[in-house]
Design a protein around this motif. Sequence first.
Motif, mmCIF file in Angstrom:
data_model
loop_
_atom_site.group_PDB
_atom_site.id
_atom_site.type_symbol
_atom_site.label_atom_id
_atom_site.label_comp_id
_atom_site.label_asym_id
_atom_site.label_seq_id
_atom_site.Cartn_x
_atom_site.Cartn_y
_atom_site.Cartn_z
ATOM 1 N N ASN A 307 0.873 -1.164 0.000
ATOM 2 C CA ASN A 307 0.000 0.000 0.000
ATOM 3 C C ASN A 307 0.917 1.223 0.000
ATOM 4 O OD1 ASN A 307 -1.697 2.089 0.515
ATOM 5 N ND2 ASN A 307 -2.559 1.240 2.401
ATOM 6 N N LEU A 308 1.065 1.858 -1.170
ATOM 7 C CA LEU A 308 2.035 2.954 -1.282
ATOM 8 C C LEU A 308 1.593 4.187 -0.504
ATOM 9 C CD1 LEU A 308 3.246 2.657 -4.985
ATOM 10 C CD2 LEU A 308 4.325 1.796 -2.919
ATOM 11 N N ALA A 309 0.330 4.223 -0.085
ATOM 12 C CA ALA A 309 -0.122 5.352 0.732
ATOM 13 C C ALA A 309 0.188 5.128 2.207
ATOM 14 C CB ALA A 309 -1.621 5.585 0.539
ATOM 15 N N HIS A 310 0.789 4.009 2.546
ATOM 16 C CA HIS A 310 1.281 3.803 3.913
ATOM 17 C C HIS A 310 2.777 4.103 3.877
ATOM 18 C CE1 HIS A 310 2.650 1.547 7.505
ATOM 19 N NE2 HIS A 310 1.574 2.140 7.990
ATOM 20 N N ALA A 311 3.161 5.215 4.551
ATOM 21 C CA ALA A 311 4.492 5.787 4.324
ATOM 22 C C ALA A 311 5.640 4.802 4.542
ATOM 23 C CB ALA A 311 4.672 7.014 5.212
ATOM 24 N N SER A 312 5.660 4.125 5.689
ATOM 25 C CA SER A 312 6.819 3.273 5.963
ATOM 26 C C SER A 312 6.800 2.025 5.072
ATOM 27 C CB SER A 312 6.902 2.914 7.443
ATOM 28 O OG SER A 312 5.663 2.454 7.916
ATOM 29 N N SER A 313 5.600 1.572 4.680
ATOM 30 C CA SER A 313 5.539 0.447 3.737
ATOM 31 C C SER A 313 6.062 0.882 2.380
ATOM 32 C CB SER A 313 4.102 -0.048 3.590
ATOM 33 O OG SER A 313 3.593 -0.494 4.821
ATOM 34 N N ASN A 314 5.711 2.115 1.972
ATOM 35 C CA ASN A 314 6.197 2.670 0.710
ATOM 36 C C ASN A 314 7.725 2.658 0.689
ATOM 37 O OD1 ASN A 314 7.063 4.629 -1.258
ATOM 38 N ND2 ASN A 314 4.962 5.413 -1.341
ATOM 39 N N ARG A 315 8.324 3.088 1.808
ATOM 40 C CA ARG A 315 9.789 3.168 1.850
ATOM 41 C C ARG A 315 10.443 1.801 1.745
ATOM 42 N NH1 ARG A 315 11.585 8.324 3.045
ATOM 43 N NH2 ARG A 315 9.773 9.655 3.375
ATOM 44 N N ILE A 316 9.903 0.814 2.473
ATOM 45 C CA ILE A 316 10.570 -0.487 2.400
ATOM 46 C C ILE A 316 10.271 -1.197 1.076
ATOM 47 C CG2 ILE A 316 10.932 -0.828 4.878
ATOM 48 C CD1 ILE A 316 8.569 -2.794 4.870
ATOM 49 N N ALA A 317 9.116 -0.864 0.470
ATOM 50 C CA ALA A 317 8.820 -1.438 -0.851
ATOM 51 C C ALA A 317 9.894 -1.009 -1.849
ATOM 52 C CB ALA A 317 7.444 -0.985 -1.331
ATOM 53 N N ARG A 318 10.259 0.266 -1.815
ATOM 54 C CA ARG A 318 11.296 0.767 -2.719
ATOM 55 C C ARG A 318 12.667 0.236 -2.333
ATOM 56 N NH1 ARG A 318 9.488 5.731 -5.341
ATOM 57 N NH2 ARG A 318 7.326 6.073 -4.767
ATOM 58 N N SER A 319 12.887 0.085 -1.015
ATOM 59 C CA SER A 319 14.227 -0.310 -0.571
ATOM 60 C C SER A 319 14.558 -1.749 -0.947
ATOM 61 C CB SER A 319 14.354 -0.121 0.945
ATOM 62 O OG SER A 319 13.651 -1.142 1.624
ATOM 63 N N PHE A 320 13.555 -2.529 -1.310
ATOM 64 C CA PHE A 320 13.798 -3.917 -1.705
ATOM 65 C C PHE A 320 14.691 -3.985 -2.952
ATOM 66 C CE2 PHE A 320 12.567 -8.357 -2.473
ATOM 67 C CZ PHE A 320 12.405 -8.822 -1.189
ATOM 68 N N ASN A 371 18.987 -5.813 0.983
ATOM 69 C CA ASN A 371 18.834 -4.414 0.568
ATOM 70 C C ASN A 371 17.995 -3.630 1.559
ATOM 71 O OD1 ASN A 371 20.127 -3.589 -1.704
ATOM 72 N ND2 ASN A 371 18.562 -4.309 -3.113
ATOM 73 N N LEU A 372 16.868 -4.244 1.940
ATOM 74 C CA LEU A 372 15.937 -3.592 2.863
ATOM 75 C C LEU A 372 16.617 -3.345 4.217
ATOM 76 C CD1 LEU A 372 12.268 -4.662 3.227
ATOM 77 C CD2 LEU A 372 13.621 -4.478 5.260
ATOM 78 N N LEU A 373 17.342 -4.353 4.723
ATOM 79 C CA LEU A 373 18.006 -4.207 6.025
ATOM 80 C C LEU A 373 19.112 -3.154 5.948
ATOM 81 C CD1 LEU A 373 18.185 -8.003 6.966
ATOM 82 C CD2 LEU A 373 16.687 -6.291 7.991
ATOM 83 N N ARG A 374 19.758 -3.071 4.799
ATOM 84 C CA ARG A 374 20.784 -2.029 4.637
ATOM 85 C C ARG A 374 20.143 -0.649 4.550
ATOM 86 N NH1 ARG A 374 24.852 -5.088 0.366
ATOM 87 N NH2 ARG A 374 26.165 -6.023 1.955
ATOM 88 N N SER A 375 19.013 -0.565 3.859
ATOM 89 C CA SER A 375 18.331 0.729 3.740
ATOM 90 C C SER A 375 17.872 1.236 5.101
ATOM 91 C CB SER A 375 17.109 0.613 2.837
ATOM 92 O OG SER A 375 17.500 0.360 1.533
ATOM 93 N N LEU A 376 17.492 0.311 5.975
ATOM 94 C CA LEU A 376 17.063 0.704 7.319
ATOM 95 C C LEU A 376 18.268 0.954 8.221
ATOM 96 C CD1 LEU A 376 14.144 -1.854 7.855
ATOM 97 C CD2 LEU A 376 13.918 0.588 7.429
ATOM 98 N N ARG A 377 19.442 0.825 7.663
ATOM 99 C CA ARG A 377 20.720 1.002 8.372
ATOM 100 C C ARG A 377 20.863 0.024 9.535
ATOM 101 N NH1 ARG A 377 20.903 7.508 8.107
ATOM 102 N NH2 ARG A 377 20.476 7.611 5.879
ATOM 103 N N MET A 378 20.273 -1.123 9.369
ATOM 104 C CA MET A 378 20.442 -2.179 10.375
ATOM 105 C C MET A 378 21.714 -2.966 10.082
ATOM 106 S SD MET A 378 16.513 -3.474 10.628
ATOM 107 C CE MET A 378 16.821 -4.750 11.844
ATOM 108 N N LEU A 379 22.022 -3.097 8.796
ATOM 109 C CA LEU A 379 23.245 -3.788 8.390
ATOM 110 C C LEU A 379 24.160 -2.779 7.712
ATOM 111 C CD1 LEU A 379 21.898 -7.058 6.709
ATOM 112 C CD2 LEU A 379 22.779 -6.790 9.025
ATOM 113 N N PRO A 380 25.473 -2.968 7.843
ATOM 114 C CA PRO A 380 26.381 -2.064 7.135
ATOM 115 C C PRO A 380 26.340 -2.336 5.629
ATOM 116 C CG PRO A 380 27.609 -3.783 8.277
ATOM 117 C CD PRO A 380 26.176 -3.977 8.644
ATOM 118 N N GLY A 381 26.813 -1.388 4.861
ATOM 119 C CA GLY A 381 26.832 -1.554 3.408
ATOM 120 C C GLY A 381 25.741 -0.721 2.761
ATOM 121 N N TYR A 382 25.906 -0.519 1.480
ATOM 122 C CA TYR A 382 24.970 0.328 0.746
ATOM 123 C C TYR A 382 23.947 -0.515 0.004
ATOM 124 C CZ TYR A 382 28.356 3.905 1.798
ATOM 125 O OH TYR A 382 29.175 4.744 2.463
ATOM 126 N N PRO A 383 22.664 -0.142 0.096
ATOM 127 C CA PRO A 383 21.663 -0.898 -0.650
ATOM 128 C C PRO A 383 21.792 -0.639 -2.145
ATOM 129 C CG PRO A 383 20.675 1.014 0.400
ATOM 130 C CD PRO A 383 22.098 0.989 0.842
#
Length: 530
Positions: A307-320, A371-383
């Motif tokens: 659901n792209l109108a749910h902000a945090s879901s939108n962000r992780i959808a793209r971060s995949f 990718n998602l975990l890196r985007s959330l800065r939970m893991l080091p490295g660039y998504p």
Amino acid sequence: MFFGWFKLHLKPIFPSEGSNLQPILVGRATAEAYARWRMNLLYRLLTPPLHDPRKHSLKLNIPKVVLRIVLICESLGLTVSAGDSAKGDPPSSSRETKPPPRAKKRRFAPIKIANQIPMRRRKEIEKALGEVGGSPTKWSRNGGTKNHVFMRKRIKPGTIRHMEFNLLDVEIGESWPVPISVIHGSRPGPVVTLLGAIHGDELVGPLALTYLCGPNFMGSDRVIDAGVLAGTIRIVPIVNLPGYRRMIRDFPDGRDLNRCFPGKPDSNTTSRVAHKLWSNLISTSDYVVDLHSAAKGRTNIPQIRANLAHASSNRIARSFGIETILDSEGPRGSLRRVANQEDIACITYEGGGSDEADPESVQISMYGIINLLRSLRMLPGYPSKPRFRILASGSVWIRSDQGGLLDVLAPAGSFVEEGEIVATITDPELPGVQHDVVSPIRGLLISSATHPFVNSGSPIGHLLPVKRGVTTLKKRLDDEGCLIISGSDGEPPWREDEEIEDIAVFGEWSGGSPDAEWGPAGSTDEEEDN
Ligand SMILES: [Zn+2]
């Protein structure tokens, strides 16, 4: 004159022969960006002077000066190559020579919304994205890392626990214990829950999550290292263990778990399981990734539904980091829809079909999770990011007008032209007669039938009509005209969000949801793969 000035002022940073300017020059830029950059500078070198005449100042732009030096070096026959560092991660030698910092404005730039998503939906998405706040204080490093408590067990920071989670609370009979791995990082951060096989016959999720829990990906000095992880990852490779053991989609009582959330503690079996999962696992998560495959008789290309109108879901959808994102709330009672209603970010990954282990779908889901975990800065490295994203709010169905046996010529993932033959139908009772099925429009086939038996009206393919970004998309097609999905051909180069082309596919989901048309006769508009 220029060289005289140059020697006078820049001697200290002029590279000696054989020196390596690579880290300064390239940083995280791609080879393509580097080439573009160089051409731009070559042009400038031939036109305006080093200082900006409008400002009447001789203040120098040192990075540009250095680049000019490179151009000069090249013109003198000295080799300065983008080399391997153009492929993505910063080179290890960057410790000695610091890469230039990224432009600040880019990091905080608002997420783009493809401009042809229907206006009403676009406004909803923009409004939701505008309301995003900062990270919760519980993720702050100032508070230190606390134990993670799960099922009354305390998990210390920097450790991994493998345990069992009972789907049912019983004293006698089957309690259906499912394996769960909890990786509690040494630094505070969000709680991410990864789920596979909510439908027992969808095996891409269990395979991907089992590999992620294995020694190649998890442990000291591996990608998922509890010692460096920020936050907590909870992995359940097989949620519907009873269905998995019976090789069926639903629970043994015939119900679909992904229509029963949030569940009730005193209702039917599947609803009780949903309630237990909801109250122990989902309600305590910040992000949920639910891995699925297409239902029987069809296959999906790797895609994200959110659901792209749910902000945090939108962000992780793209971060995949993959190309295809379908904007859909999810059916009633589905994990995604209910989680979003409680403001928990949740996305569904779809890849391959049930009862099969499509290796590409497995690989891409693992790539996307990292990718998602890196985007959330939970893991080091660039998504990593794809070259483009298709943000779809509607689709077109390709249907059979005849009955018989189907032979699919354009499999899922094909980019098809209007009028192109995508399948043929023959009838064993009438040999020698063949009917062609043609695509009604140009677009990307995101799903296709795998069961050959068709009647007039049977869906054969699910098509995202692509009107813009065709040139971009065609650059990522293989020899057979199928989309090479990001993550399937190795690590893509580093990319900024601005470099990603958003391709909008607008319209409506026929029947109300992306998969509604696949449903059997008499099905409701809630029929969906996930
Ligand atoms: Zn499913």
